[in-house]
Design an enzyme around this catalytic site. Structure first.
Site, PDB file in Angstrom:
ATOM      1  N   ASP A   1      33.458  34.454  50.049  1.00  0.00           N
ATOM      2  CA  ASP A   1      33.259  35.159  48.787  1.00  0.00           C
ATOM      3  C   ASP A   1      33.103  36.646  49.029  1.00  0.00           C
ATOM      4  O   ASP A   1      32.940  37.102  50.157  1.00  0.00           O
ATOM      5  CB  ASP A   1      32.152  34.550  47.929  1.00  0.00           C
ATOM      6  CG  ASP A   1      30.742  34.908  48.310  1.00  0.00           C
ATOM      7  OD1 ASP A   1      30.546  35.707  49.237  1.00  0.00           O
ATOM      8  OD2 ASP A   1      29.825  34.397  47.664  1.00  0.00           O
ATOM      9  N   ILE A   2      33.233  37.375  47.955  1.00  0.00           N
ATOM     10  CA  ILE A   2      33.259  38.832  48.000  1.00  0.00           C
ATOM     11  C   ILE A   2      31.821  39.339  48.036  1.00  0.00           C
ATOM     12  O   ILE A   2      31.009  38.981  47.178  1.00  0.00           O
ATOM     13  CB  ILE A   2      34.018  39.390  46.780  1.00  0.00           C
ATOM     14  CG1 ILE A   2      35.446  38.842  46.772  1.00  0.00           C
ATOM     15  CG2 ILE A   2      34.006  40.912  46.774  1.00  0.00           C
ATOM     16  CD1 ILE A   2      36.181  38.998  45.460  1.00  0.00           C
TER      17      ILE A   2
ATOM     18  N   ASN B   1      31.239  44.518  39.355  1.00  0.00           N
ATOM     19  CA  ASN B   1      31.311  44.309  37.905  1.00  0.00           C
ATOM     20  C   ASN B   1      30.347  45.227  37.154  1.00  0.00           C
ATOM     21  O   ASN B   1      30.700  45.810  36.134  1.00  0.00           O
ATOM     22  CB  ASN B   1      30.997  42.851  37.553  1.00  0.00           C
ATOM     23  CG  ASN B   1      32.187  41.947  37.727  1.00  0.00           C
ATOM     24  OD1 ASN B   1      33.333  42.380  37.649  1.00  0.00           O
ATOM     25  ND2 ASN B   1      31.930  40.682  37.977  1.00  0.00           N
TER      26      ASN B   1
ATOM     27  N   ASP C   1      38.104  41.902  37.923  1.00  0.00           N
ATOM     28  CA  ASP C   1      39.285  41.025  37.850  1.00  0.00           C
ATOM     29  C   ASP C   1      40.389  41.509  38.781  1.00  0.00           C
ATOM     30  O   ASP C   1      41.056  40.717  39.442  1.00  0.00           O
ATOM     31  CB  ASP C   1      39.815  40.948  36.417  1.00  0.00           C
ATOM     32  CG  ASP C   1      38.932  40.110  35.505  1.00  0.00           C
ATOM     33  OD1 ASP C   1      37.997  39.445  36.009  1.00  0.00           O
ATOM     34  OD2 ASP C   1      39.175  40.129  34.279  1.00  0.00           O
TER      35      ASP C   1
ATOM     36  N   GLU D   1      33.405  34.506  42.358  1.00  0.00           N
ATOM     37  CA  GLU D   1      34.077  35.284  43.403  1.00  0.00           C
ATOM     38  C   GLU D   1      34.197  34.482  44.690  1.00  0.00           C
ATOM     39  O   GLU D   1      34.429  35.038  45.756  1.00  0.00           O
ATOM     40  CB  GLU D   1      33.324  36.593  43.652  1.00  0.00           C
ATOM     41  CG  GLU D   1      32.014  36.462  44.376  1.00  0.00           C
ATOM     42  CD  GLU D   1      30.816  36.108  43.495  1.00  0.00           C
ATOM     43  OE1 GLU D   1      29.703  36.123  44.029  1.00  0.00           O
ATOM     44  OE2 GLU D   1      30.977  35.802  42.301  1.00  0.00           O
TER      45      GLU D   1
END
Length: 193
Positions: free
Chosen positions: A67-68, A75, A84, A110
């Protein structure tokens, strides 16, 4: 006779149209609309059905869960449109690194899962490290803003990870190792331990 032939042709065209629409709906139910990656619904058909074959013949298969890092900050600071864009670019970067037989799944938010068929623990670790490095080096650009993004990853491999004998245990182990990478400072890959 000509009228009956035309009626059958129209019927066949309607049937073909319905079949095409059903195929499109099936594709939509198995893919994430933003990234084009498979979604969790597709996971069982991609891996579950093949796990017994891999177990029987001791064929290696690996999962890479990543995951990020600090995605919420992206965000919150830059907006969901930028978030996005990052998700889409990460998915595209990943797709350039996997083989046709492998699968990218947007697991949630994510978080992504990559299934690497015929891949040992070393192969999975090398893949995850290559993807981590590519992401770290990639410049994400959105409306003149340049962002640097990193990711953390954990891997699991059947049969090398003895306890990872089914889909759920493989994913759970990869997820556990992902969290070890996050606890270790992020921008890391954990493949053993």
């Amino acid at each position: 006779l000509a009228a009956r032939v035309r009626a059958h042709i129209r019927l066949r065209q309607r049937q073909d149209s319905v079949i095409e629409e059903l195929q499109e709906l099936s594709e939509l139910t198995l893919t994430d609309p933003l990234t084009g990656a498979y979604n969790r619904r597709a996971l069982e058909s991609l891996l579950g059905a093949r796990m017994s074959e891999f177990s029987r013949y001791q064929i290696p298969v690996s999962c890479v869960m990543f995951d990020i890092d600090h995605f919420k900050d992206v965000n919150d600071t830059h907006g969901h449109a930028t978030g996005d864009l990052v998700l889409l670019e990460i998915a595209n970067l990943t797709l350039t690194q996997i083989r046709q037989e492998d699968a990218l799944i947007r697991y949630g938010g994510e978080e992504f899962l990559v299934i690497l068929f015929h891949t040992t623990r070393i192969g999975a670790a090398n893949f995850a490290e290559r993807l981590r490095h590519l992401t770290e080096e990639h410049i994400f650009v959105e409306e003149n803003q340049k962002l640097r993004i990193t990711l953390s990853a954990g891997t699991s491999t059947h049969p090398e990870d003895g306890g990872a004998t089914d889909v759920n245990s493989m994913i759970a182990l990869a997820d556990q190792r992902l969290y070890e990478a996050k606890r270790g400072g992020r921008n890391l890959v954990v493949s053993e331990g």
